[in-house]
Design a protein around this motif. Structure first.
Motif, mmCIF file in Angstrom:
data_model
loop_
_atom_site.group_PDB
_atom_site.id
_atom_site.type_symbol
_atom_site.label_atom_id
_atom_site.label_comp_id
_atom_site.label_asym_id
_atom_site.label_seq_id
_atom_site.Cartn_x
_atom_site.Cartn_y
_atom_site.Cartn_z
ATOM 1 N N ASP A 3 0.796 -1.234 0.000
ATOM 2 C CA ASP A 3 0.000 0.000 0.000
ATOM 3 C C ASP A 3 0.827 1.283 0.000
ATOM 4 N N GLY A 4 2.131 1.157 -0.230
ATOM 5 C CA GLY A 4 2.928 2.351 -0.473
ATOM 6 C C GLY A 4 2.643 2.810 -1.887
ATOM 7 N N MET A 5 3.354 3.820 -2.344
ATOM 8 C CA MET A 5 3.133 4.278 -3.717
ATOM 9 C C MET A 5 4.378 4.975 -4.245
ATOM 10 N N HIS A 21 9.551 10.852 1.551
ATOM 11 C CA HIS A 21 9.772 9.736 0.638
ATOM 12 C C HIS A 21 11.017 8.976 1.087
ATOM 13 N N ARG A 68 9.475 7.195 -3.909
ATOM 14 C CA ARG A 68 8.797 6.113 -3.201
ATOM 15 C C ARG A 68 8.237 6.665 -1.894
ATOM 16 N N VAL A 69 6.928 6.508 -1.702
ATOM 17 C CA VAL A 69 6.240 6.948 -0.493
ATOM 18 C C VAL A 69 5.819 5.700 0.276
ATOM 19 N N GLU A 70 6.166 5.646 1.539
ATOM 20 C CA GLU A 70 5.848 4.480 2.367
ATOM 21 C C GLU A 70 4.364 4.468 2.739
ATOM 22 N N PRO A 71 3.845 3.298 3.070
ATOM 23 C CA PRO A 71 2.403 3.160 3.350
ATOM 24 C C PRO A 71 1.873 4.150 4.382
ATOM 25 N N ASP A 73 2.688 7.093 4.935
ATOM 26 C CA ASP A 73 2.653 8.463 4.434
ATOM 27 C C ASP A 73 1.758 8.626 3.204
ATOM 28 N N ARG A 74 1.170 7.549 2.753
ATOM 29 C CA ARG A 74 0.401 7.554 1.510
ATOM 30 C C ARG A 74 -0.752 8.569 1.520
ATOM 31 N N GLU A 75 -1.645 8.475 2.487
ATOM 32 C CA GLU A 75 -2.837 9.332 2.493
ATOM 33 C C GLU A 75 -2.478 10.800 2.659
ATOM 34 N N THR A 77 0.315 12.201 1.796
ATOM 35 C CA THR A 77 0.989 12.630 0.570
ATOM 36 C C THR A 77 -0.024 12.897 -0.535
#
Length: 172
Positions: A3-5, A21, A68-71, A73-75, A77
Motif C-alpha cells: 500500500d505504499g506508492m 519519501h 517512493r512513499v511508504e504506506p 505516508d500515503r494518504e 501525501t
C-alpha cells in the motif's frame, strides 16, 4: 500487501517534492512529454497576469524522478499533492507505469494536463513563452525562478531540453 506508492515528478516536484519519501530514482514515463503548456493563475502567476508552468502533455516520453512513499505516508501525501497540483483542476491525477533507472516498472501517481481546461495553453511559440515567464509572479514566487530551477535540475539529471535551455538563456 504494501500500500505504499510511487510519485512521478517532472517539474517542480523534482526539486521541491514537499512530501516524505524513502527513495528517489530517475524514471521514464512513456506516452506524455514535459511541456510549458499550462497558464499559471496561482503558483507562478495570477488570472490577470498568468505565468507559465510545465505540464505532462500527451505523446512522446518524459524523463523525471520517481519518489517512493511508504504506506504510512500515503494518504497525507495524496492529500498534499491534490492540494498542490489540483488547486485549479488543470491537472488530472493518473496512475501510469514508469520505468526506474534499474529497469523495474512501477505504477506511479502523476498529474497530466487536462487539454479541455481553460488554463491549457497548448504549444506556444518561444516569444510568447518568454513573455509569460518574464511577467509571471504568483503565490510560490517569480515564474523565471521556477523555470530556471527546473532547467538546472534537468541538467543535473543529464536531461537536455533545448527549448527550456534557450528560454533560460534569454531570461538572464
Amino acid at each position: 500487501m504494501d500500500d505504499g506508492m510511487w510519485v512521478f515528478g517532472y517539474g517542480s516536484l523534482m526539486w521541491n517534492p514537499g512530501f516524505p519519501h524513502s527513495r528517489v530514482e530517475p524514471a521514464l514515463l512513456k506516452g506524455a512529454h514535459r511541456s510549458l503548456c499550462v497558464y499559471s493563475y496561482v503558483h507562478r502567476g495570477t488570472p490577470e497576469r498568468p505565468g507559465l508552468v510545465f505540464g505532462l502533455d500527451r505523446g512522446g516520453a518524459c524523463r523525471g524522478l520517481a519518489f517512493r512513499v511508504e504506506p504510512e505516508d500515503r494518504e497525507a501525501t495524496l492529500a498534499y499533492l491534490r492540494a498542490r497540483e489540483q488547486v485549479t483542476s488543470v491537472y488530472i491525477e493518473a496512475t501510469r507505469p514508469v520505468r526506474l533507472a534499474g529497469g523495474a516498472i512501477v505504477e506511479a501517481v502523476t498529474y497530466v494536463v487536462d487539454r479541455r481546461h481553460p488554463q491549457y495553453a497548448g504549444r506556444l511559440d518561444h516569444d510568447e513563452q518568454l513573455r509569460l515567464v518574464r511577467a509571471g509572479v504568483g503565490r510560490s514566487g517569480p515564474n523565471p525562478d521556477y523555470v530556471r530551477s527546473t532547467a538546472a535540475h534537468l541538467l543535473d539529471l543529464g536531461i537536455r531540453d533545448n527549448r527550456v535551455e534557450r528560454l533560460v538563456a534569454e531570461l538572464a
